[in-house]
Motif scaffolding. Structure first.
Motif, mmCIF file in Angstrom:
data_model
loop_
_atom_site.group_PDB
_atom_site.id
_atom_site.type_symbol
_atom_site.label_atom_id
_atom_site.label_comp_id
_atom_site.label_asym_id
_atom_site.label_seq_id
_atom_site.Cartn_x
_atom_site.Cartn_y
_atom_site.Cartn_z
ATOM 1 N N TRP A 1 9.448 -0.598 -1.415
ATOM 2 C CA TRP A 1 10.600 -0.041 -0.690
ATOM 3 C C TRP A 1 10.137 0.854 0.460
ATOM 4 C CZ3 TRP A 1 14.902 -0.633 1.307
ATOM 5 C CH2 TRP A 1 15.749 0.414 1.657
ATOM 6 N N ARG A 2 9.110 1.669 0.253
ATOM 7 C CA ARG A 2 8.619 2.533 1.348
ATOM 8 C C ARG A 2 8.214 1.673 2.546
ATOM 9 N NH1 ARG A 2 4.854 4.591 -1.263
ATOM 10 N NH2 ARG A 2 6.163 6.128 -2.286
ATOM 11 N N HIS B 1 0.851 -1.191 0.000
ATOM 12 C CA HIS B 1 0.000 0.000 0.000
ATOM 13 C C HIS B 1 0.891 1.247 0.000
ATOM 14 C CE1 HIS B 1 -2.823 3.022 1.601
ATOM 15 N NE2 HIS B 1 -3.673 2.353 0.857
ATOM 16 N N PRO B 2 0.535 2.275 -0.780
ATOM 17 C CA PRO B 2 1.427 3.441 -0.900
ATOM 18 C C PRO B 2 1.668 4.183 0.413
ATOM 19 C CG PRO B 2 -0.585 3.734 -2.214
ATOM 20 C CD PRO B 2 -0.576 2.326 -1.738
ATOM 21 N N SER B 3 0.855 3.953 1.428
ATOM 22 C CA SER B 3 1.106 4.574 2.744
ATOM 23 C C SER B 3 2.382 4.054 3.386
ATOM 24 C CB SER B 3 -0.063 4.275 3.690
ATOM 25 O OG SER B 3 -0.121 2.862 3.916
ATOM 26 N N GLY B 4 2.847 2.882 2.978
ATOM 27 C CA GLY B 4 3.991 2.256 3.653
ATOM 28 C C GLY B 4 3.638 1.645 5.006
ATOM 29 N N ARG B 5 2.346 1.546 5.327
ATOM 30 C CA ARG B 5 1.928 1.021 6.635
ATOM 31 C C ARG B 5 1.678 -0.491 6.611
ATOM 32 N NH1 ARG B 5 2.911 2.584 11.108
ATOM 33 N NH2 ARG B 5 0.863 2.241 12.052
ATOM 34 N N ASN C 1 10.384 1.764 6.050
ATOM 35 C CA ASN C 1 9.698 2.236 7.263
ATOM 36 C C ASN C 1 9.521 1.126 8.286
ATOM 37 O OD1 ASN C 1 9.496 4.639 5.941
ATOM 38 N ND2 ASN C 1 7.294 4.530 5.560
ATOM 39 N N ASN C 2 9.594 -0.122 7.844
ATOM 40 C CA ASN C 2 9.356 -1.283 8.731
ATOM 41 C C ASN C 2 10.436 -2.316 8.447
ATOM 42 O OD1 ASN C 2 6.300 -0.682 9.621
ATOM 43 N ND2 ASN C 2 6.538 -0.244 7.435
ATOM 44 N N ALA D 1 16.534 1.745 -8.624
ATOM 45 C CA ALA D 1 16.103 3.117 -8.935
ATOM 46 C C ALA D 1 15.223 3.659 -7.809
ATOM 47 C CB ALA D 1 15.351 3.134 -10.268
ATOM 48 N N ALA D 2 14.348 2.805 -7.255
ATOM 49 C CA ALA D 2 13.482 3.247 -6.161
ATOM 50 C C ALA D 2 14.298 3.590 -4.916
ATOM 51 C CB ALA D 2 12.456 2.159 -5.846
ATOM 52 N N VAL D 3 15.326 2.791 -4.661
ATOM 53 C CA VAL D 3 16.162 2.982 -3.466
ATOM 54 C C VAL D 3 17.140 4.147 -3.679
ATOM 55 C CG1 VAL D 3 17.928 1.862 -2.011
ATOM 56 C CG2 VAL D 3 15.959 0.555 -2.833
ATOM 57 N N GLY D 4 17.586 4.289 -4.938
ATOM 58 C CA GLY D 4 18.603 5.309 -5.230
ATOM 59 C C GLY D 4 20.001 4.833 -4.880
#
Ligand code: NAD
Ligand code: WQD
Length: 338
Positions: free
Chosen positions: A325-326, A183-187, A330-331, A277-280
């Motif tokens: 990745w988010r 989920h785009p919230s990263g939760r 975050n978790n 690319a997402a992580v950079g």
């Protein structure tokens, strides 16, 4: 609608519960927490602004299921509960057949007793086996190659027989391709226990520093870059496919099969580079031997789902990686991080 979601604290289940709550449905989840955490549902409730009910129970326990049907009066079931590790299924096949097949029979018996005859089932692209050319089409002969896949095939057969026996049944067999993302919230997201079996969770754990490097299983396949091709699907798109299938079943009885995939193949190395690319930052990897049982390439023909359900994927591989990745960043330890 009131909907019972088995396996609703798991990866795909939790995202689907969120979609259902957001669409205004009442949800009760049954899960034995064998491969998940109740924390997922707490977070789903925070995101939705209201909670799903939760009952910790095993689907092989018919008395527990009867109590859930009596207390919550669901009108439909989305059935995710199952064991899903292909390698493990070869070592403990009886556990897989009992949990997945006997568990589904137990669920269906309880549904009949309570007059609930609408079910959406989590099947898998793995049922297409090794002989079908891609893209896979629903009408192809199926033939899974391992005990896990055969539990899905057997459950499809049971549900097909049930649908043929009584026209009141409304059954959707959803064949998922390779679900990834979060989920785009990263939760909420995928929280594998132990060493991840699947590609993207493994890449994510390397990126977050939990593992040293990705082992790419085989670089000598007859594919453009030598690594396998898969049809990756964002888990939020997949969740929406379930809501679309339920809407269809409200209008149509019978047994229906749909591929839920994007229709595009992405290679293991392409996925790795999209994640970088997402992580950079670069993600260390090494090309190693092929993994037994892997097919070189497969992807879906998703045109039936578009025609019947008005559903198709909307999210790109880049979004899958950014969202996955988010969640991982975050978790870092999954739900244990909280
Ligand atoms: P998951 O392990 O995260 O979720 C499955 C849930 O079912 C878990 O919460 C687990 O605790 C629960 N469960 C297992 N056995 C149970 C039982 N006997 N009683 C009650 N609960 C039980 O897996 P997921 O990735 O969310 O997969 C959901 C479904 O989709 C599974 O049936 C899986 O086989 C199927 N599927 C998954 C994929 C994939 O790659 N993730 C692909 C195709 C199909
Ligand atoms: C994808 C590609 C690996 C891990 C599995 C099940 C299938 C379905 C989805 C449930 C392959 C490569 C992987 C790693 C790698 N699940 N890989 N290094 O095998 O397509 O499908 O999950 O129904 O039934 O079989 O997915 O993510 O395991 O592998 O190189 O550490 O990534 O070889 O080519 P798969 P996967």
């Amino acid at each position: 609608m009131r909907i019972l979601v088995t396996g609703g604290t798991g990866y795909i289940g939790s995202h689907t519960v969120l979609t259902l709550l957001e669409a205004g449905h009442e949800v009760v989840v049954v899960d034995n927490l064998a491969n998940s955490s109740e924390e997922a549902l707490i977070r789903v409730g925070e995101l939705a602004g209201r909670q799903a009910a939760f009952v910790e129970a095993d689907i092989t326990d018919e008395a527990a299921l009867d109590a859930v049907f009596a207390a919550h009066s669901p009108e439909a079931v989305i059935h995710f509960a199952g064991l899903k590790a292909v390698g493990e299924s070869a070592g403990i096949p009886l556990e897989y057949y009992y949990n997945n097949v006997a568990g589904t029979i137990s669920l269906l018996r309880s549904m009949e007793r309570h007059g609930v005859r609408t079910i959406v089932f989590s099947s898998s692209a793995t049922v297409y086996g090794e002989h079908n050319p891609s893209p896979y089409v629903e009408k192809m002969e199926i033939g899974a190659m391992n005990p896990y896949g055969r539990t899905k095939e057997q459950i499809e057969d049971i549900l097909s027989d049930l649908g043929a026996s009584d026209p009141r049944w409304r059954i959707a067999l959803l064949r998922y391709f390779n679900p990834v993302g979060a989920h785009p919230s990263g939760r909420i997201g995928e929280d594998p226990q132990g060493i991840p079996n699947n590609l993207v969770p493994f890449i994510a754990q390397v990126a977050v520093g939990r593992r040293e490097k990705l082992m790419v299983f085989g670089g000598d396949y007859e594919t453009p870059d030598g690594t396998c091709l898969r049809d990756f699907i964002h888990v939020v798109d997949l969740a929406e496919g379930h809501a679309a299938a339920l809407r269809y079943l409200e209008e149509h009885a019978g047994v229906h099969r749909w591929n839920l995939g994007s229709g595009r193949g992405t290679s293991v190395l392409e996925m790795l580079h999209a994640f970088e690319a997402a992580v950079g930052a670069p993600i260390p990897y090494e090309i190693t031997a092929r993994r037994a049982g892997d097919l070189p390439a497969f992807w879906a023909d998703p045109s039936s789902a578009l025609a019947d359900l008005g559903w198709s994927t909307t999210k790109t591989v880049a979004q899958m990686c950014q969202d996955h990745w988010r969640w991982q960043k975050n978790n870092p330890l999954g739900y244990q991080s909280s």
